[in-house]
Design a protein around this motif. Structure first.
Motif, PDB file in Angstrom:
ATOM      1  N   CYS A 160      26.852  62.690 -42.980  1.00 50.46           N
ATOM      2  CA  CYS A 160      25.894  63.215 -42.432  1.00 50.46           C
ATOM      3  C   CYS A 160      26.629  64.267 -41.263  1.00 50.46           C
ATOM      4  N   CYS A 161      25.879  65.536 -41.353  1.00 49.41           N
ATOM      5  CA  CYS A 161      26.484  66.315 -40.199  1.00 49.41           C
ATOM      6  C   CYS A 161      25.478  66.097 -38.995  1.00 49.41           C
ATOM      7  N   THR A 162      25.653  65.846 -37.774  1.00 48.50           N
ATOM      8  CA  THR A 162      24.791  65.430 -36.733  1.00 48.50           C
ATOM      9  C   THR A 162      24.550  67.069 -36.244  1.00 48.50           C
ATOM     10  N   ALA A 214      23.186  58.340 -39.786  1.00 47.94           N
ATOM     11  CA  ALA A 214      22.312  59.409 -39.356  1.00 47.94           C
ATOM     12  C   ALA A 214      22.836  59.545 -37.923  1.00 47.94           C
ATOM     13  N   GLY A 215      22.821  60.849 -37.214  1.00 47.23           N
ATOM     14  CA  GLY A 215      22.951  60.845 -35.831  1.00 47.23           C
ATOM     15  C   GLY A 215      21.547  61.311 -35.422  1.00 47.23           C
ATOM     16  N   ASN A 216      21.277  60.954 -34.056  1.00 47.07           N
ATOM     17  CA  ASN A 216      20.045  61.295 -33.459  1.00 47.07           C
ATOM     18  C   ASN A 216      20.281  62.156 -32.259  1.00 47.07           C
ATOM     19  N   GLY A 219      22.176  61.226 -29.367  1.00 45.40           N
ATOM     20  CA  GLY A 219      23.622  60.709 -29.680  1.00 45.40           C
ATOM     21  C   GLY A 219      23.905  59.444 -30.331  1.00 45.40           C
ATOM     22  N   ASP A 220      22.633  58.807 -30.241  1.00 45.69           N
ATOM     23  CA  ASP A 220      22.610  57.421 -31.023  1.00 45.69           C
ATOM     24  C   ASP A 220      23.361  57.583 -32.578  1.00 45.69           C
ATOM     25  N   ILE A 221      23.979  56.433 -32.991  1.00 38.16           N
ATOM     26  CA  ILE A 221      24.441  56.620 -34.312  1.00 38.16           C
ATOM     27  C   ILE A 221      23.563  55.367 -35.264  1.00 38.16           C
TER      28      ILE A 221
END
Length: 329
Positions: A160-162, A214-216, A219-221
């Motif tokens: 995924c692209c954050t 997925a990125g939040n 900055g969370d992974i």
């Protein structure tokens, strides 16, 4: 000889007063406290109203269904508000449209068999992973460019692209006997590897199920690990586990939790597909359960994506259609 003073010491009395059926007051000298019994539902409702400015609809509704024309449907990635890339067990990737359902726009990949992951960049460019070449490709101006080759001995699965532009890629070994890991790339540079936590313990389990990533916004992974039957959310260092979601926040489960596709939205809510029971879990960025999305025809969830209008797109592997859900007010 010292004098024994123990006879002068008086133990303070503890008073317990039941105020109402679910409330208990404790008094000790000049100190007092009140304990209130509450339910998990009440805690969840309180957390939801506090952490979100937009309310979830009481029941998500389907606003559109798009046929893909594919015989197998495995991946989905939105482009803007009304279009998405989809793919199955083919070397090609198709572009579908909510406004023009019969649009025929295919991109032929360089994959030997089919892409193992699908995403789009912040600029809307198509990005996909190829297991056999161990590479990530991006399609720019109708030309395919190799963007990343993953470390030797590892193979790329989901990606995924954050929102910051970083690329998260889940990796596995060929025989699936070694625990998997996630690499975060900034362009072609390895920004961090997510494999062990701050205590040196392995974060993910070994197994045949791919990790979904997925990125939040913070900055969370966020990682779905069906092999370990849990969703793991780590901070931006990739080493500190913020929380683990096991799929059973309210009621006891009769089946083991099998999380797969995972996305986040503009409110930092985490949306997880559990294909085995045809269910979508929505939790907030701190792990509080918010809502289930359940439909009788969601037994084969093979892709999730969020469009620019904050709607949830779901790839239905059984009907080979993409369903668009409105789940926010």
């Amino acid at each position: 000889m010292p004098t024994d003073k123990t006879d002068d010491f008086k133990i303070p009395s503890l008073k317990l007063n039941k105020i109402v059926e679910k409330e208990l007051r404790i008094e000790l000298l000049d100190y007092n406290a009140t304990l209130t019994q509450t339910s998990v539902h009440a805690l969840i409702d309180g957390a939801s109203s506090y952490t979100h400015t937009e309310e979830l609809l009481r029941e998500a509704r389907v606003i559109a269904t798009i046929p893909t024309g594919l015989e197998t449907l495995w991946h989905l990635a939105c482009i803007g508000a009304d279009e998405a890339w989809v793919s199955g067990w083919y070397v090609s990737i198709s572009r579908i449209s909510k406004i023009h359902p019969n649009t025929d726009d295919d991109v032929f990949t360089v994959c030997r068999l089919f892409p193992t992951g699908l995403s789009s960049t912040k600029e809307g460019e198509l990005m996909y992973s190829d297991w056999h070449s161990r590479s990530i490709y991006v399609v720019r101006n109708e030309k395919t460019e190799k963007l990343i080759t993953v470390p030797t001995g590892w193979f790329p699965d989901r990606l995924c692209c954050t929102r910051s532009g970083d690329i998260l890629v889940s990796l596995s070994k060929k025989d699936h006997k070694k625990p998997q890991k996630v690499i975060c790339y900034q362009g072609q540079r390895v920004k961090l590897e997510v494999e062990k936590d701050e205590h040196g313990d392995l974060i993910f389990a070994a197994g045949s199920n791919s990790l979904y990533v997925a990125g939040n916004n913070n900055g969370d992974i966020c990682v779905s690990d069906a092999n370990a039957q849990r969703v793991i959310v780590l901070d931006k260092t990739g080493r500190r586990v913020r929380f683990i979601y096991d799929g059973s926040p309210v009621t006891s489960r009769t089946l083991s939790f099998g999380p797969h596709h995972i996305v986040t939205d503009s409110l930092s809510q985490i949306i997880v597909a559990e294909p085995g029971v045809g269910c979508i879990h929505i939790i907030d960025q701190n792990g509080y359960f918010l809502r289930f999305v359940e439909k009788t025809n969601l037994s084969y969830i093979n892709g999730l994506s969020i469009d620019s209008k904050k709607r949830l797109w779901i790839a239905n592997g059984e009907t080979k259609e993409v369903m668009i859900f409105q789940y926010l007010n």
